[in-house]
Design an enzyme around this catalytic site. Structure first.
Site, PDB file in Angstrom:
ATOM      1  N   SER A 136      10.378 -36.076  30.236  1.00 31.84           N
ATOM      2  CA  SER A 136       9.380 -37.063  29.873  1.00 31.84           C
ATOM      3  C   SER A 136       9.678 -37.524  28.442  1.00 31.84           C
ATOM      4  O   SER A 136       9.719 -36.713  27.525  1.00 31.84           O
ATOM      5  CB  SER A 136       7.991 -36.415  29.967  1.00 31.84           C
ATOM      6  OG  SER A 136       6.999 -37.304  29.536  1.00 31.84           O
ATOM      7  N   LYS A 162      11.315 -39.941  32.696  1.00 33.55           N
ATOM      8  CA  LYS A 162       9.972 -40.529  32.734  1.00 33.55           C
ATOM      9  C   LYS A 162       9.695 -41.128  31.366  1.00 33.55           C
ATOM     10  O   LYS A 162       9.711 -40.420  30.361  1.00 33.55           O
ATOM     11  CB  LYS A 162       8.940 -39.449  33.084  1.00 33.55           C
ATOM     12  CG  LYS A 162       7.511 -39.954  33.118  1.00 33.55           C
ATOM     13  CD  LYS A 162       6.556 -38.904  33.697  1.00 33.55           C
ATOM     14  CE  LYS A 162       5.552 -38.423  32.670  1.00 33.55           C
ATOM     15  NZ  LYS A 162       4.590 -37.451  33.231  1.00 33.55           N
ATOM     16  N   LEU A 163       9.443 -42.429  31.350  1.00 35.20           N
ATOM     17  CA  LEU A 163       9.165 -43.105  30.083  1.00 35.20           C
ATOM     18  C   LEU A 163       7.660 -43.239  29.907  1.00 35.20           C
ATOM     19  O   LEU A 163       6.954 -43.705  30.802  1.00 35.20           O
ATOM     20  CB  LEU A 163       9.784 -44.507  30.081  1.00 35.20           C
ATOM     21  CG  LEU A 163      11.289 -44.607  30.342  1.00 35.20           C
ATOM     22  CD1 LEU A 163      11.717 -46.075  30.357  1.00 35.20           C
ATOM     23  CD2 LEU A 163      12.069 -43.833  29.276  1.00 35.20           C
ATOM     24  N   LYS A 164       7.176 -42.846  28.736  1.00 35.28           N
ATOM     25  CA  LYS A 164       5.777 -43.092  28.424  1.00 35.28           C
ATOM     26  C   LYS A 164       5.642 -44.578  28.105  1.00 35.28           C
ATOM     27  O   LYS A 164       6.442 -45.126  27.328  1.00 35.28           O
ATOM     28  CB  LYS A 164       5.362 -42.233  27.219  1.00 35.28           C
ATOM     29  CG  LYS A 164       5.247 -40.750  27.564  1.00 35.28           C
ATOM     30  CD  LYS A 164       4.114 -40.499  28.536  1.00 35.28           C
ATOM     31  CE  LYS A 164       3.819 -39.010  28.683  1.00 35.28           C
ATOM     32  NZ  LYS A 164       2.692 -38.765  29.607  1.00 35.28           N
ATOM     33  N   ASP A 189       4.828 -43.498  32.823  1.00 30.42           N
ATOM     34  CA  ASP A 189       3.505 -42.858  32.775  1.00 30.42           C
ATOM     35  C   ASP A 189       2.706 -43.490  31.648  1.00 30.42           C
ATOM     36  O   ASP A 189       3.146 -43.502  30.498  1.00 30.42           O
ATOM     37  CB  ASP A 189       3.679 -41.348  32.520  1.00 30.42           C
ATOM     38  CG  ASP A 189       2.349 -40.593  32.522  1.00 30.42           C
ATOM     39  OD1 ASP A 189       1.290 -41.210  32.781  1.00 30.42           O
ATOM     40  OD2 ASP A 189       2.372 -39.371  32.254  1.00 30.42           O
ATOM     41  N   ASN A 191      -0.776 -42.833  31.081  1.00 28.33           N
ATOM     42  CA  ASN A 191      -1.957 -42.068  30.657  1.00 28.33           C
ATOM     43  C   ASN A 191      -3.206 -42.944  30.518  1.00 28.33           C
ATOM     44  O   ASN A 191      -3.880 -42.938  29.486  1.00 28.33           O
ATOM     45  CB  ASN A 191      -1.697 -41.294  29.363  1.00 28.33           C
ATOM     46  CG  ASN A 191      -0.688 -40.170  29.557  1.00 28.33           C
ATOM     47  OD1 ASN A 191       0.483 -40.307  29.175  1.00 28.33           O
ATOM     48  ND2 ASN A 191      -1.111 -39.080  30.179  1.00 28.33           N
ATOM     49  N   GLU A 215       2.921 -43.825  36.960  1.00 24.30           N
ATOM     50  CA  GLU A 215       1.919 -42.755  36.881  1.00 24.30           C
ATOM     51  C   GLU A 215       0.707 -43.191  36.064  1.00 24.30           C
ATOM     52  O   GLU A 215       0.848 -43.667  34.945  1.00 24.30           O
ATOM     53  CB  GLU A 215       2.578 -41.525  36.243  1.00 24.30           C
ATOM     54  CG  GLU A 215       1.661 -40.322  36.035  1.00 24.30           C
ATOM     55  CD  GLU A 215       2.437 -39.088  35.549  1.00 24.30           C
ATOM     56  OE1 GLU A 215       3.681 -39.057  35.698  1.00 24.30           O
ATOM     57  OE2 GLU A 215       1.811 -38.169  35.001  1.00 24.30           O
ATOM     58  N   ASP A 240      -2.369 -38.635  38.003  1.00 22.82           N
ATOM     59  CA  ASP A 240      -2.393 -37.430  37.166  1.00 22.82           C
ATOM     60  C   ASP A 240      -3.873 -37.185  36.842  1.00 22.82           C
ATOM     61  O   ASP A 240      -4.582 -36.491  37.587  1.00 22.82           O
ATOM     62  CB  ASP A 240      -1.518 -37.680  35.921  1.00 22.82           C
ATOM     63  CG  ASP A 240      -1.503 -36.532  34.912  1.00 22.82           C
ATOM     64  OD1 ASP A 240      -2.316 -35.603  35.033  1.00 22.82           O
ATOM     65  OD2 ASP A 240      -0.687 -36.563  33.964  1.00 22.82           O
ATOM     66  N   LYS A 264      -0.939 -30.457  37.773  1.00 26.87           N
ATOM     67  CA  LYS A 264      -0.854 -29.627  36.558  1.00 26.87           C
ATOM     68  C   LYS A 264      -1.854 -28.496  36.679  1.00 26.87           C
ATOM     69  O   LYS A 264      -3.044 -28.755  36.933  1.00 26.87           O
ATOM     70  CB  LYS A 264      -1.232 -30.457  35.326  1.00 26.87           C
ATOM     71  CG  LYS A 264      -0.221 -31.480  34.922  1.00 26.87           C
ATOM     72  CD  LYS A 264      -0.724 -32.260  33.713  1.00 26.87           C
ATOM     73  CE  LYS A 264       0.287 -33.322  33.326  1.00 26.87           C
ATOM     74  NZ  LYS A 264      -0.310 -34.325  32.419  1.00 26.87           N
ATOM     75  N   GLY A 292       3.746 -31.377  33.336  1.00 27.41           N
ATOM     76  CA  GLY A 292       3.726 -30.478  32.180  1.00 27.41           C
ATOM     77  C   GLY A 292       2.833 -31.008  31.079  1.00 27.41           C
ATOM     78  O   GLY A 292       2.404 -32.166  31.107  1.00 27.41           O
TER      79      GLY A 292
HETATM   80  O1  OSB Z   1       0.636 -37.203  31.198  1.00 28.66           O
HETATM   81  O2  OSB Z   1       2.226 -36.034  31.951  1.00 28.66           O
HETATM   82  C1  OSB Z   1       1.457 -36.318  31.017  1.00 28.66           C
HETATM   83  C2  OSB Z   1       2.396 -34.302  27.884  1.00 28.66           C
HETATM   84  C3  OSB Z   1       1.154 -34.095  27.328  1.00 28.66           C
HETATM   85  C4  OSB Z   1       0.059 -34.640  27.943  1.00 28.66           C
HETATM   86  C5  OSB Z   1       0.195 -35.388  29.109  1.00 28.66           C
HETATM   87  C6  OSB Z   1       1.436 -35.568  29.694  1.00 28.66           C
HETATM   88  C7  OSB Z   1       2.560 -35.040  29.040  1.00 28.66           C
HETATM   89  C8  OSB Z   1       3.924 -35.232  29.510  1.00 28.66           C
HETATM   90  C9  OSB Z   1       4.941 -34.204  29.088  1.00 28.66           C
HETATM   91  O3  OSB Z   1       4.305 -36.202  30.121  1.00 28.66           O
HETATM   92  C10 OSB Z   1       5.491 -33.444  30.222  1.00 28.66           C
HETATM   93  C11 OSB Z   1       6.227 -32.205  29.757  1.00 28.66           C
HETATM   94  O4  OSB Z   1       5.578 -31.186  29.438  1.00 28.66           O
HETATM   95  O5  OSB Z   1       7.460 -32.247  29.713  1.00 28.66           O
HETATM   96 MG    MG Z   2       0.819 -37.989  33.171  1.00 29.37          MG
END
Ligand code: OSB
Ligand code: MG
Length: 371
Positions: A136, A162-164, A189, A191, A215, A240, A264, A292
């Site tokens: 990620s 996975k690109l934020k 992703d 969020n 995501e 998520d 998770k 994660g």
């Molecule tokens: O949304 O998946 C998420 C990390 C912190 C909080 C939310 C997320 C994440 C990640 C990191 O995407 C995933 C990792 O632990 O490698």
């Molecule tokens: Mg996520």
């Protein structure tokens, strides 16, 4: 199993590089570690993924510390037969707070596997010796830095990225990564960062750049917007934050709002619920994978064991220790193996040792509770 103590330690680990998402930047990861000991001298470890601030969800280190200290530990010590299931059942009447609950449940899972003389993976029905993983990638200061960052992860052997993303950091960076790495599997992703009116624009850039999975673009409760995005899409729509229990998953499945499920343990309250959600998703023909929360080696060991069980079929957000921390709390470190995989530990329980020296070095506070 007779419990002797629960020790709650707060630690702060510096990340190898800042991790930026639509909700904020983390440079140091603050979290809680639960250490359970039994009268027979066994030790079980759990990790609470709540961060210093309630940005990903409403929990924080402070709220989790309060709940574990004032409510969960007393309930745990009153249990005649403390198991992950009896504990989860007993604390279900406290609403929400899955990260606090998971921390204790994970430690109980570790302990139970040890008393069975099995690895946690085997104890929960794991079948894989290696699990497929991706990485990620946080929001970067510039598009060229992102392309460079992705290139280095690909060189290290990660096969799924996975690109934020967030409004203002989407079509341009995703397009640049796609042009530079035409064959790489790219997920994104957000969020929850997009307003629900963004369905058409997200669809446009995700399809144009061959994104395999989008995501949680919309707020957790915006089930209809996720269903709209999923309708006829060439990519999977992954939930998520929206899925926190069985009813929320059932509703999302019924609405066709979920075509991939990020599971998770932190978000759902432990391994028991995580496994049952993944089975429910599988019955609805929706693939699951283990997400994660930048865990230390302790939480990662639990996540890797979970990912070794049959219902988890897509690559997890479970990268090598050196992607997160210069010094991890556990030994041996998790290292990336052939085919973008991590090896599932085979020793008893979580199968990795907690390194006391590293724990002490990054220690901030602790409290011990006894029956
Ligand atoms: O949304 O998946 C998420 C990390 C912190 C909080 C939310 C997320 C994440 C990640 C990191 O995407 C995933 C990792 O632990 O490698
Ligand atoms: Mg996520």
């Amino acid at each position: 199993m007779r419990l002797a103590s629960l020790r709650l330690e707060e630690v702060e680990l510096p990340l190898v590089e800042p991790f930026e998402t639509s909700f904020g930047v983390e440079k140091n990861r603050r979290f809680l570690i639960v250490r359970l000991t039994t009268k027979d001298g066994e030790e079980g470890w759990g990790e609470c993924a709540a961060a210093a601030d309630p940005l990903y969800s409403s929990e924080s280190v402070a709220t989790a510390r309060w709940l574990i200290a004032e409510r969960l530990a007393p309930v745990l010590f009153r249990l005649e037969d403390p198991t992950p299931e009896s504990f989860s059942r007993e604390v279900a009447r406290f609403r929400g707070n899955p990260m606090a609950k998971a921390a204790v449940e994970l430690a109980l899972q570790d302990l139970r596997a040890q008393t069975m003389g099995k690895s946690l993976s085997k104890a929960i029905g794991g079948r894989r010796e290696r699990i497929r993983v991706g990485v990620s990638v946080g929001i970067q200061p510039s598009v060229s830095q992102l392309v460079d960052r992705v290139g280095r992860y690909l060189e290290a052997g990660y096969r799924r990225i996975k690109l934020k993303v967030a409004p203002g950091w989407d079509a341009l960076p995703v397009g640049a990564v796609r042009r530079e790495f035409p064959d790489t599997e790219v997920w994104v992703d957000a969020n929850q960062a997009y307003p629900i009116r963004s369905v058409a624009s997200i669809r446009a850039w995700a399809e144009k750049y061959g994104v395999a999975q989008v995501e949680q673009p919309f707020p957790a409760r915006a089930i209809r917007a996720h269903a709209e995005l999923a309708r006829g899409a060439s990519f999977r729509v992954c939930l998520d934050e929206s899925v926190v229990d069985e009813p929320s998953l059932e509703d999302a499945l019924a609405a066709h709002a979920v075509t991939s499920l990020n599971v998770k343990v932190a978000r759902v309250g432990g391994i028991g619920v995580a496994m049952s959600l993944a089975r429910t998703a599988r019955r609805g023909k929706v693939p699951s994978w283990v997400g994660g929360m930048l865990e230390s080696g302790i939480g990662r060991a639990h996540n890797v064991a979970l990912a070794s069980t049959p219902p988890f079929v897509l690559s997890g957000d479970l990268s090598a220790s050196d992607r997160y921390y210069l010094e991890d709390l556990t030994d041996p470190p998790f290292v990336l193996g052939p085919g973008s995989t991590l090896e599932v530990p085979r020793g008893p329980g979580i199968g990795v040792e907690v390194v006391d020296r590293v724990l002490k070095k990054h220690w901030r506070s602790s409290r011990t509770f006894r029956p």
